[in-house]
Design an enzyme around this catalytic site. Structure first.
Site, PDB file in Angstrom:
ATOM      1  N   TRP A   1       0.894  -1.155   0.000  1.00  0.00           N
ATOM      2  CA  TRP A   1       0.000   0.000   0.000  1.00  0.00           C
ATOM      3  C   TRP A   1       0.936   1.209   0.000  1.00  0.00           C
ATOM      4  CZ3 TRP A   1      -1.230   4.253   3.095  1.00  0.00           C
ATOM      5  CH2 TRP A   1      -2.459   4.862   2.820  1.00  0.00           C
TER       6      TRP A   1
ATOM      7  N   ASN B   1       6.522  -3.668   6.085  1.00  0.00           N
ATOM      8  CA  ASN B   1       5.236  -3.006   6.344  1.00  0.00           C
ATOM      9  C   ASN B   1       5.507  -1.895   7.345  1.00  0.00           C
ATOM     10  OD1 ASN B   1       2.642  -2.279   7.158  1.00  0.00           O
ATOM     11  ND2 ASN B   1       2.330  -4.094   8.416  1.00  0.00           N
TER      12      ASN B   1
ATOM     13  N   GLU C   1     -21.522   8.104   9.790  1.00  0.00           N
ATOM     14  CA  GLU C   1     -21.086   6.769   9.356  1.00  0.00           C
ATOM     15  C   GLU C   1     -21.638   6.448   7.962  1.00  0.00           C
ATOM     16  OE1 GLU C   1     -19.032   4.591   9.852  1.00  0.00           O
ATOM     17  OE2 GLU C   1     -19.823   2.634   9.342  1.00  0.00           O
TER      18      GLU C   1
ATOM     19  N   LYS D   1     -19.311   5.602   4.789  1.00  0.00           N
ATOM     20  CA  LYS D   1     -19.446   4.330   4.060  1.00  0.00           C
ATOM     21  C   LYS D   1     -19.641   4.593   2.569  1.00  0.00           C
ATOM     22  CE  LYS D   1     -18.467   1.987   6.291  1.00  0.00           C
ATOM     23  NZ  LYS D   1     -18.009   1.550   7.575  1.00  0.00           N
TER      24      LYS D   1
ATOM     25  N   LYS E   1      -7.083  -1.675   5.242  1.00  0.00           N
ATOM     26  CA  LYS E   1      -7.938  -2.162   6.324  1.00  0.00           C
ATOM     27  C   LYS E   1      -7.375  -1.801   7.684  1.00  0.00           C
ATOM     28  CE  LYS E   1     -11.315  -4.587   8.064  1.00  0.00           C
ATOM     29  NZ  LYS E   1     -12.601  -3.861   8.064  1.00  0.00           N
TER      30      LYS E   1
END
Ligand code: F6R
Length: 609
Positions: free
Chosen positions: A75, A99, A481, A485, A604
């Protein structure tokens, strides 16, 4: 964020590396690569931009046969997500996957360049390979070279190294980013989490922050941050037993939305005494709600919105003032905290860098630290005085859904416990609200029945370029939220506002092109929200109203579309109304054709600042 893996196997490891990387896809990535030590003793690598299928194509054209190797999903932080910047980074003697972020990479790069190193990428990570290679060129063996290099690196990292000429040796290290060792039978594995290791073994050793580890097919030598050898326990991981496939669903996100009745039920079962109809908390919680005069809550993103709901609950039901902030601000705000206070941290992954830094700040400020985490082996879980785990199971979709409602379930039970201990609610009221919580899994199943209606609405919503979400009281965090989303998976711009704030600015945005999603159960604030809806309708705004049957009867006429939820007590509304805002974002993203489970640019588990 980036996922890393390493394998010392008996057979060629390329397929196993890719398999492990597939299980790390959920963390978010934009390129991938593997490197193995081939039978001629040389490091060979294959890398590709984009999804793992591109790497698989590369490997089918040019297979790798080595029985030891490392792999990476990247990423991008430093340098574009190109093949050239993809990991592993290799020199003639060493290969590494990383990472995290190396903060002092510029200084190291200058120093290494001056010593003759030739850099090929724009990444911070390449300095690690070059530094270790440099130390080995001066005569250090791999272990000593890594140990010395670790002393020079500043920042957060998990690393796995392989070395040319050492076909039975992997070295791993963790500082700030997680790393676990999987124990096989004459084989060993390293991975960012137990899910990555689940195809190979369920016997896992979690490294502690600062550890580095020397791995051979049969041995594991762990050094702590001081360099001393140390034992860490081998634990049995549940990851392989847990379902990490999509079942009959098109996306992990939809599967996880549908799991909510079950996982909320599992979570509540840990924090509610069903027969006595009251909250039940672990006995080792060391703080006393009766004597608390303030709670501090810190989290990021969706977990922050769960905390925002909890602020309403703690203040209204338990009468405790709550300070809440996003962790990236809190950690540097230097807020004064009275020793002995309670600080709550909410994190699905338990690895979010800002939340972890906030936890460390609060520990230093002598707070009782309590974390609500989904990953029990995570760093935040380990560094907290107490944890209240959610039982959401692995959440693979990047957009958080079931973890959010499970966080709400824990926080609702905790707020009731606070109210019970402080005597701010009568026993009858505690019993009544506990019964409301016990009903939530069934009510969320009913809420899921709205999917078909929402799918139709989504077809229209997908045509919008901006969407507003409004809510009051407990529905305000839900509006935030819902907007988050929608943004993250459909890429449509959306903003959530407290409905009462409309006239203070956002109303200027209302026109026929801007849909307004109003989250408004028929509660004591409903009429006030209806007034705001009228203001929107008067300006030609197209309203999508999410309410219950009563609300639909009272205000349905102002709305172009109505999504009907079961009528529930205000206390549990956020758990029910999370479902339609998740489904609306999901179906809009499906119409838009985006990558729902791995939306662009998102990770994530955000393990760097
Ligand atoms: C949104 C989302 C993120 C996370 C945030 C915190 O759908 O998933 O906003 O909620 O990155 O992550 P955790 O909970 O792992 O600390």
């Amino acid at each position: 964020m980036c996922g890393i893996v390493g394998i010392i196997g008996k057979e060629p490891v390329a397929a196993g590396l890719v398999d492990a990387l597939k299980r790390l896809e959920y963390r978010g990535y934009d390129s991938a690569g593997i490197a193995t030590l081939e039978s001629d003793g040389h490091l060979a690598r294959r890398r590709a931009e984009g999804k793992l299928r591109n790497l698989e194509t590369r490997l089918s054209e040019m297979p790798l046969q080595g029985t030891i190797g490392i792999g990476h999903t990247r990423w991008a932080t430093h340098g574009a997500p190109t093949e050239n910047n993809a990991h592993p980074h290799v020199t003639a003697s060493v290969g590494v996957v990383h990472n995290g972020i190396i903060e002092n990479f510029r200084e190291l790069k200058d120093e290494l360049k001056a010593a003759g190193a030739h850099f090929e990428t724009e990444t911070d990570s390449e300095v690690i390979a070059q530094l270790v290679a440099h130390l080995m060129s001066k005569g250090a063996n791999p272990q000593d070279a890594v140990a010395s290099a670790l002393e020079r690196l500043k920042g957060a990292f998990a690393l796995v190294f392989i070395f040319e000429g050492h076909d039975r040796l992997l070295i791993g290290a963790r500082r700030g980013s997680p790393l676990a060792v999987g124990h096989g039978d004459g084989e060993m594995f390293l991975g960012s989490d137990a899910i990555a290791l689940s195809p190979f073994t369920n016997r896992v050793t979690y490294l502690e922050d600062g550890d580095w580890v020397v791995v051979t097919p049969d041995t594991l030598t762990i050094h702590d941050a001081t360099g001393a050898e140390i034992e860490r326990p081998v634990q049995t991981s549940l990851a392989s037993a847990l379902m990490v496939d999509k079942g009959n669903h098109r996306h992990f996100m939809l599967k996880e939305i549908y799991e909510q009745p079950e996982v909320i039920g599992h979570t509540l079962a840990n924090y509610l005494d069903m027969s006595r109809q009251q909250p039940k908390m672990p006995e080792d919680l060391k703080f006393d709600f009766a004597n608390l005069d303030r709670i501090t809550i810190t989290a990021c993103g969706t977990a922050y919105y769960a905390g925002l709901v909890a602020k309403y609950w703690f203040e209204q039901y338990a009468r405790i003032p709550v300070d809440i902030d996003v962790a990236s601000e809190f950690r540097y705000r230097e807020t004064p905290l009275k020793a002995g206070g309670l600080a709550i941290f909410i994190s699905q992954s338990g690895e979010t860098a800002d939340t972890l830094a906030s936890l460390r700040y609060c520990t230093a400020e002598k707070q009782h630290t309590l974390s609500i985490v989904n990953v029990r082996e995570s760093t935040i879980a380990r560094e907290s005085e107490a944890i209240l785990p959610t039982s959401a199971g692995p959440e693979i979709g990047v957009a958080s859904t079931k973890a959010f409602t499970c966080q709400l379930a824990v926080l609702a039970a905790l707020a009731l416990e606070a109210a019970r201990v402080r005597g701010t609610l009568s026993t009858e009221e505690i019993n009544r609200l506990s019964r409301c919580l016990i009903e939530v899994p069934r009510q969320t199943s009913v809420a899921l029945h709205a999917e078909n209606a929402i799918e139709v609405i989504a077809k229209d919503l997908a045509k919008a370029s901006d969407v507003l979400y409004l809510g009051r009281g407990l529905s305000f965090p839900l509006a935030l939220e819902g907007a988050l989303k929608l943004k993250e998976i459909s890429y449509i711009h959306a903003e959530g506002y407290a409905a009462g704030e409309l006239k203070h600015g956002p109303i200027a945005l209302i026109d026929e092109q801007t849909p307004v999603v109003v989250v408004a159960p028929s509660d004591r604030l409903f009429e006030k929200t209806v007034s705001n809806m009228q203001e929107v309708a008067a300006r030609g705004g197209r309203i999508i109203l999410i309410t219950d049957g009563e609300g639909a009867d009272m205000a349905g006429d102002y709305a172009a579309e109505v999504v009907t939820m079961p009528k529930v007590d205000p206390f549990v509304q956020p758990l029910i109304y999370a479902i339609p805002v998740q489904l609306l974002a999901y179906h809009t993203a499906v119409v838009m054709g985006t990558d729902v489970d791995q939306p662009r640019n998102l990770a994530k588990s955000v393990t760097v600042e």
